[in-house]
Design a protein around this motif. Sequence first.
Motif: not given
Length: 269
Positions: A78-87
């Motif tokens: 919903n337009g907000s970054l999620i902490s996960s950076q995995a694929s």
Amino acid sequence: MSVVTPLAQYSSMWQLLSPTTLLLLVSAGMQAGSPADLPKAVVLLDPPWVRVLEEDYVTLKCQGTYPPGNSSTQWLHNGSLISSQASSYSIKSARVEDSGEYRCQTGLTMLSDPVLLEVHIGWLLLQTTQWVFQEGDPIWLRCHSWKNRPVQKVTYLQDGKGKKYFHQNSDFHIQKATSSDNGSYFCRGLIGNNNKSSETVSIIIRDNSASPSISSVFLPWHQIIFCLVMGVLFAADTGLYYSMQRNLRSSMENWKDHKFQWNRDPQDK
């Protein structure tokens, strides 16, 4: 002792560059400066259902190209970054607040188109992979129960009329969608001794015979300009390449044929 002149060094280095190599170098430089020319990342759902029940397990996968040594992925909900950076981004026990639009982006892709995930509360849910289909597309429907509890005597209904019946719960497949498959669908069945029904889902079938829009026929303007520029640059680079080859070959022949004449200074006479 042989002496390698700067002219000879330059000639050898230039001969390593073909017109195709020059084109690729120019293309790479333009792409690096034009993020709009990068492909879009793609978000995939596993399992592929866009509607799930609370406590279901859902995995979102990001498909895209990564630069060497950097496999981090940017996720947005919903337009907000999620902490996960995995694929891949996993939701182990879905909640209503997990509903919404998901997007992803890799180092060498643009931000993906949004994928909408709906999390519902209830005993039964009619699941589908999408809401809009083209004529001829297969349609896959599933009557899903909370915590995968056994369901018997399952009926799939279209616009309130029974369309398919299974004594044991099974998925309902429509091999090739037609306009007659438009409508509102839901399923019902027995969980234990209780008769349960899902909410309705609207399925839309688009007509393939409809005239394509202008935007679907013609390329975007920036792609047209890019192709024209690349064609001009290729022609210019090819001409420059062969012109330099001729000039350098001529210069090297003159260099080899040139004879130095040593003269005494006036004071040495």
